[in-house]
Design a protein around this motif. Sequence first.
Motif, mmCIF file in Angstrom:
data_model
loop_
_atom_site.group_PDB
_atom_site.id
_atom_site.type_symbol
_atom_site.label_atom_id
_atom_site.label_comp_id
_atom_site.label_asym_id
_atom_site.label_seq_id
_atom_site.Cartn_x
_atom_site.Cartn_y
_atom_site.Cartn_z
ATOM 1 N N PRO A 97 -106.877 -82.079 -26.741
ATOM 2 C CA PRO A 97 -106.688 -83.461 -26.290
ATOM 3 C C PRO A 97 -107.959 -84.107 -25.754
ATOM 4 O O PRO A 97 -108.078 -85.338 -25.750
ATOM 5 C CB PRO A 97 -105.619 -83.337 -25.198
ATOM 6 C CG PRO A 97 -104.870 -82.096 -25.535
ATOM 7 C CD PRO A 97 -105.892 -81.157 -26.115
ATOM 8 N N ALA A 98 -108.930 -83.295 -25.310
ATOM 9 C CA ALA A 98 -110.170 -83.863 -24.793
ATOM 10 C C ALA A 98 -110.915 -84.655 -25.862
ATOM 11 O O ALA A 98 -111.671 -85.577 -25.543
ATOM 12 C CB ALA A 98 -111.069 -82.757 -24.243
ATOM 13 N N ASN A 99 -110.704 -84.314 -27.126
ATOM 14 C CA ASN A 99 -111.399 -85.013 -28.209
ATOM 15 C C ASN A 99 -110.622 -86.197 -28.766
ATOM 16 O O ASN A 99 -111.084 -86.849 -29.719
ATOM 17 C CB ASN A 99 -111.754 -84.038 -29.333
ATOM 18 C CG ASN A 99 -113.003 -83.232 -29.014
ATOM 19 O OD1 ASN A 99 -113.946 -83.749 -28.417
ATOM 20 N ND2 ASN A 99 -112.991 -81.962 -29.393
ATOM 21 N N ALA A 100 -109.459 -86.500 -28.171
ATOM 22 C CA ALA A 100 -108.730 -87.695 -28.597
ATOM 23 C C ALA A 100 -109.572 -88.942 -28.354
ATOM 24 O O ALA A 100 -109.600 -89.871 -29.179
ATOM 25 C CB ALA A 100 -107.399 -87.790 -27.855
ATOM 26 N N ALA A 101 -110.282 -88.983 -27.228
ATOM 27 C CA ALA A 101 -111.139 -90.132 -26.926
ATOM 28 C C ALA A 101 -112.252 -90.260 -27.959
ATOM 29 O O ALA A 101 -112.656 -91.388 -28.315
ATOM 30 C CB ALA A 101 -111.726 -89.990 -25.525
ATOM 31 N N TYR A 102 -112.759 -89.128 -28.437
ATOM 32 C CA TYR A 102 -113.788 -89.157 -29.486
ATOM 33 C C TYR A 102 -113.259 -89.817 -30.754
ATOM 34 O O TYR A 102 -113.928 -90.662 -31.367
ATOM 35 C CB TYR A 102 -114.248 -87.724 -29.778
ATOM 36 C CG TYR A 102 -114.900 -87.536 -31.122
ATOM 37 C CD1 TYR A 102 -116.228 -87.890 -31.326
ATOM 38 C CD2 TYR A 102 -114.178 -86.991 -32.190
ATOM 39 C CE1 TYR A 102 -116.835 -87.714 -32.569
ATOM 40 C CE2 TYR A 102 -114.767 -86.819 -33.435
ATOM 41 C CZ TYR A 102 -116.087 -87.182 -33.626
ATOM 42 O OH TYR A 102 -116.680 -87.013 -34.851
ATOM 43 N N VAL A 103 -112.037 -89.447 -31.153
ATOM 44 C CA VAL A 103 -111.439 -90.025 -32.359
ATOM 45 C C VAL A 103 -111.345 -91.542 -32.232
ATOM 46 O O VAL A 103 -111.702 -92.293 -33.152
ATOM 47 C CB VAL A 103 -110.051 -89.411 -32.622
ATOM 48 C CG1 VAL A 103 -109.343 -90.131 -33.765
ATOM 49 C CG2 VAL A 103 -110.173 -87.922 -32.934
ATOM 50 N N LEU A 104 -110.881 -92.005 -31.075
ATOM 51 C CA LEU A 104 -110.749 -93.448 -30.865
ATOM 52 C C LEU A 104 -112.113 -94.120 -30.776
ATOM 53 O O LEU A 104 -112.277 -95.262 -31.229
ATOM 54 C CB LEU A 104 -109.919 -93.711 -29.615
ATOM 55 C CG LEU A 104 -108.479 -93.188 -29.663
ATOM 56 C CD1 LEU A 104 -107.759 -93.490 -28.358
ATOM 57 C CD2 LEU A 104 -107.722 -93.774 -30.845
ATOM 58 N N ASP A 105 -113.104 -93.417 -30.218
ATOM 59 C CA ASP A 105 -114.465 -93.973 -30.168
ATOM 60 C C ASP A 105 -115.002 -94.213 -31.581
ATOM 61 O O ASP A 105 -115.666 -95.231 -31.843
ATOM 62 C CB ASP A 105 -115.406 -93.028 -29.423
ATOM 63 C CG ASP A 105 -115.203 -93.044 -27.914
ATOM 64 O OD1 ASP A 105 -114.533 -93.974 -27.415
ATOM 65 O OD2 ASP A 105 -115.720 -92.128 -27.239
ATOM 66 N N THR A 106 -114.744 -93.270 -32.494
ATOM 67 C CA THR A 106 -115.235 -93.448 -33.869
ATOM 68 C C THR A 106 -114.561 -94.648 -34.530
ATOM 69 O O THR A 106 -115.213 -95.415 -35.252
ATOM 70 C CB THR A 106 -115.004 -92.188 -34.729
ATOM 71 O OG1 THR A 106 -113.601 -91.938 -34.883
ATOM 72 C CG2 THR A 106 -115.680 -90.971 -34.114
ATOM 73 N N LEU A 107 -113.272 -94.812 -34.274
ATOM 74 C CA LEU A 107 -112.558 -95.948 -34.860
ATOM 75 C C LEU A 107 -113.071 -97.275 -34.308
ATOM 76 O O LEU A 107 -113.273 -98.239 -35.057
ATOM 77 C CB LEU A 107 -111.064 -95.814 -34.604
ATOM 78 C CG LEU A 107 -110.331 -94.760 -35.438
ATOM 79 C CD1 LEU A 107 -108.886 -94.618 -34.968
ATOM 80 C CD2 LEU A 107 -110.370 -95.119 -36.912
#
Length: 357
Positions: A97-107
């Motif tokens: 879940p810590a990388n969920a923010a990364y996914v949204l950052d890329t979008l």
Amino acid sequence: MNAAENAQRIPRIALTPGEPAGIGPDLAVAAARRDWPAEIIVIADPQLLRERAARLGLPLAVRPFDPAAAPEPARAGTLTVQSVPLRRPVEPGRLDPANAAYVLDTLRAAVDGCLRGDFDALVTGPVHKGVINDAGVPFTGHTEFLAERCGVTTPVMLLAADGLRVALATTHLPLAAVSAAITSETLERVIRVLHGDLRHRFAIAEPRILVCGLNPHAGEGGHLGREEIEVIGPLLERLRGEGMQLVGPLPADTLFTPRHLAHADCVLAMYHDQGLPVLKHVGFGHAVNITLGLPIVRTSVDHGTALELAGSGGAESGSLYAAIDCALAMVEGTQRTAGHRAQRIQADPRHSTEETP
């Protein structure tokens, strides 16, 4: 830039790999196995891509994206990357879940780049909705996220494969909620977006759209439901009066037959599982998910994150290739219709040279 110059320009396509623990990074690396007639910019952590390429045994050179440089066609063996850092190191197949923010950052970076004009289109890899929600971020899918980011109220989901296009009047709703969601107002907004983007994005001058009924046998004259009589039918009749080529409401069980589809540009299904099983039966693995109604071109793969295949070399790249090809075709279609419109305005003495097309 005039229409002729724009037509000769090499397009820039942003690619977001999606969930870093899934097959998205594998697919991004696979995209570098061939040349493309466009510059492909991957919005991701460059180290993630290097590690995934090494795991897959694929040679890969990574170069940073320079928006000020002239676009160059992508060449096999090289990925152009706009760096977005991971929040935590990734192990293929294991969600964090810590990388969920990364996914949204890329979008966000990709959408904002499209809105600024840095990119001509966006191609998205698969995300994992569950892990994003587990991170405390309400997320129902790409379509809704992109619509909110772009300030759009009526995004329309369209899937395409092997010459068949299927759009949805409603998307991710429980079946029990679909009937109440099919109102004259909402259905009209969907049809206007669909009709407009078939013309604008696909350069289809007079789209012919087949419209499904909601009920079995399109309501059987009211014996199996009245939505066709009270909502769908009257709306279609009114829009036909404006010149739209809308056929229906038709029974969905016979609409998807060669006789009906032969002269259709698109089918509008009333709900998710009415139209998409047919589309995915025809083209699973190379179908493309397209979001209409946005100020940007957006296409996507038609599959999920396939965590069990991440880093194994078993991921199929056909849907990603089709999504990139579709994005390029939509960019070309948009440029072509814009060029035609500019020519009409220039040829019409009623328009001044100061008017914006």
